[in-house]
Design a protein around this motif. Structure first.
Motif, mmCIF file in Angstrom:
data_model
loop_
_atom_site.group_PDB
_atom_site.id
_atom_site.type_symbol
_atom_site.label_atom_id
_atom_site.label_comp_id
_atom_site.label_asym_id
_atom_site.label_seq_id
_atom_site.Cartn_x
_atom_site.Cartn_y
_atom_site.Cartn_z
ATOM 1 N N ALA A 12 8.584 15.939 -1.105
ATOM 2 C CA ALA A 12 7.563 14.900 -0.973
ATOM 3 C C ALA A 12 8.101 13.776 -0.101
ATOM 4 C CB ALA A 12 7.180 14.353 -2.345
ATOM 5 N N THR A 13 7.206 12.985 0.404
ATOM 6 C CA THR A 13 7.559 11.769 1.113
ATOM 7 C C THR A 13 6.695 10.652 0.549
ATOM 8 O OG1 THR A 13 8.040 13.009 3.131
ATOM 9 C CG2 THR A 13 7.729 10.646 3.369
ATOM 10 N N ALA A 14 7.352 9.580 0.123
ATOM 11 C CA ALA A 14 6.649 8.393 -0.345
ATOM 12 C C ALA A 14 6.779 7.334 0.744
ATOM 13 C CB ALA A 14 7.253 7.884 -1.648
ATOM 14 N N ALA A 15 5.686 6.663 1.052
ATOM 15 C CA ALA A 15 5.696 5.645 2.098
ATOM 16 C C ALA A 15 4.943 4.416 1.614
ATOM 17 C CB ALA A 15 5.058 6.190 3.367
ATOM 18 N N ALA A 16 5.306 3.270 2.178
ATOM 19 C CA ALA A 16 4.644 2.029 1.817
ATOM 20 C C ALA A 16 4.540 1.122 3.028
ATOM 21 C CB ALA A 16 5.419 1.313 0.708
ATOM 22 N N ALA A 17 3.466 0.349 3.053
ATOM 23 C CA ALA A 17 3.266 -0.696 4.051
ATOM 24 C C ALA A 17 3.182 -2.010 3.278
ATOM 25 C CB ALA A 17 1.986 -0.441 4.837
ATOM 26 N N ALA A 18 4.065 -2.947 3.606
ATOM 27 C CA ALA A 18 4.115 -4.238 2.922
ATOM 28 C C ALA A 18 3.257 -5.259 3.678
ATOM 29 C CB ALA A 18 5.554 -4.733 2.839
ATOM 30 N N VAL B 94 0.897 -1.150 0.000
ATOM 31 C CA VAL B 94 0.000 0.000 0.000
ATOM 32 C C VAL B 94 0.933 1.197 0.000
ATOM 33 C CG1 VAL B 94 -1.684 1.335 1.283
ATOM 34 C CG2 VAL B 94 -1.804 -1.147 1.320
ATOM 35 N N VAL B 95 0.803 2.091 -0.962
ATOM 36 C CA VAL B 95 1.689 3.255 -1.033
ATOM 37 C C VAL B 95 0.894 4.550 -0.899
ATOM 38 C CG1 VAL B 95 3.432 2.079 -2.437
ATOM 39 C CG2 VAL B 95 1.655 3.408 -3.552
ATOM 40 N N ALA B 96 1.585 5.549 -0.384
ATOM 41 C CA ALA B 96 1.003 6.890 -0.265
ATOM 42 C C ALA B 96 2.119 7.894 -0.473
ATOM 43 C CB ALA B 96 0.367 7.081 1.109
ATOM 44 N N VAL B 97 1.772 9.034 -1.046
ATOM 45 C CA VAL B 97 2.737 10.113 -1.270
ATOM 46 C C VAL B 97 2.137 11.390 -0.708
ATOM 47 C CG1 VAL B 97 4.047 11.431 -2.981
ATOM 48 C CG2 VAL B 97 3.621 8.980 -3.345
ATOM 49 N N VAL C 94 10.596 18.007 -5.942
ATOM 50 C CA VAL C 94 9.556 17.548 -6.862
ATOM 51 C C VAL C 94 9.081 18.777 -7.630
ATOM 52 C CG1 VAL C 94 7.294 16.475 -7.053
ATOM 53 C CG2 VAL C 94 8.834 15.778 -5.226
ATOM 54 N N ASP C 95 9.102 18.684 -8.940
ATOM 55 C CA ASP C 95 8.616 19.800 -9.753
ATOM 56 C C ASP C 95 7.123 20.010 -9.528
ATOM 57 O OD1 ASP C 95 11.093 20.325 -10.931
ATOM 58 O OD2 ASP C 95 10.752 18.818 -12.500
ATOM 59 N N LYS C 96 6.682 21.225 -9.733
ATOM 60 C CA LYS C 96 5.253 21.519 -9.620
ATOM 61 C C LYS C 96 4.500 20.811 -10.733
ATOM 62 C CE LYS C 96 5.489 25.996 -7.408
ATOM 63 N NZ LYS C 96 5.142 27.413 -7.472
#
Length: 166
Positions: free
Chosen positions: A14-20, A4-7, A40-42
Motif C-alpha cells: 500500500a501507499t499512504a499519502a497526505a497533503a497538508a 487530506v489523506v489517501a491510501v 498489508v494483510d488482506k
C-alpha cells in the motif's frame, strides 16, 4: 495544519499519502507526505476493511505528523445511526482528539440528504460524514475547498500521490 489523506492498495502493498494545508481554500498544499507500506494483510471477508486505518497511522508516525483535522476519502460512519466506518475507527485510534471528515463520491442507503454537499453546480453530490466536528461545519468547509469540480483539488492530489509509482 490539516491533512487530506489517501491510501492506495496494490496486492499486499500500500501507499499512504497526505497533503497538508492550513487554509480551507488553499489551491496548493503546504507540504506532501508519502509512506510506502511493504505488507498489508488482506481484508477479512465480509467485514469492514480497516486496513486504511493502520496505513494512515503509519504515515502519521513516520512523518511525525500531528494534524488538527484529517479528511479521508471514505465514510466516518455508515448510516445515520453512526455505525462505525473507517473514519470512526481512525478517530478512535487517534484517541478521539483529531476530528475526521469523511468525503465519498458514493452514497450509502442509510445516509439521507442531510449528509450531501453540492460543490458548485456539479451533480451528484458528495457525501460527508464526520467525527469530532459538527456536520454543518464540515459541510461548509468542504464546500469552501479549492477546485471547480466535484472533488476538491487537494483530495485529488492526495489520491494521485497514493497511486503514483514514483
Amino acid at each position: 495544519m490539516k491533512l487530506v489523506v489517501a491510501v492506495h492498495f496494490e496486492g499486499a502493498q500500500a501507499t499512504a499519502a497526505a497533503a497538508a494545508f492550513d487554509a480551507w481554500d488553499a489551491a496548493e498544499p503546504m507540504k506532501t507526505y508519502v509512506s510506502p507500506i511493504d505488507h498489508v494483510d488482506k481484508a477479512a471477508r465480509g467485514e469492514l476493511d480497516l486496513r486504511e486505518v493502520a496505513c494512515v497511522m503509519q504515515l502519521l508516525r513516520e512523518h511525525s505528523l500531528a494534524p488538527e483535522l484529517i479528511l479521508i476519502d471514505g465514510f466516518v460512519h455508515l448510516d445515520a445511526d453512526e455505525t462505525p466506518g473507517v473514519g470512526q475507527r481512525l478517530y478512535q485510534a487517534l484517541g478521539g482528539t483529531v476530528p475526521i471528515v469523511g468525503v465519498s463520491k458514493k452514497r450509502l442507503p442509510g445516509l439521507s440528504a442531510q449528509f450531501e454537499v453540492l460543490r458548485e453546480d456539479e451533480a451528484p453530490p458528495l457525501v460527508v460524514t464526520c467525527a469530532g466536528i459538527d456536520i454543518g461545519a464540515a459541510k461548509v468547509r468542504l464546500r469552501s475547498m479549492h477546485g471547480r469540480k466535484r472533488v476538491p483539488t487537494l483530495m485529488k492530489l492526495a489520491a494521485r500521490l497514493a497511486k503514483s509509482k514514483e
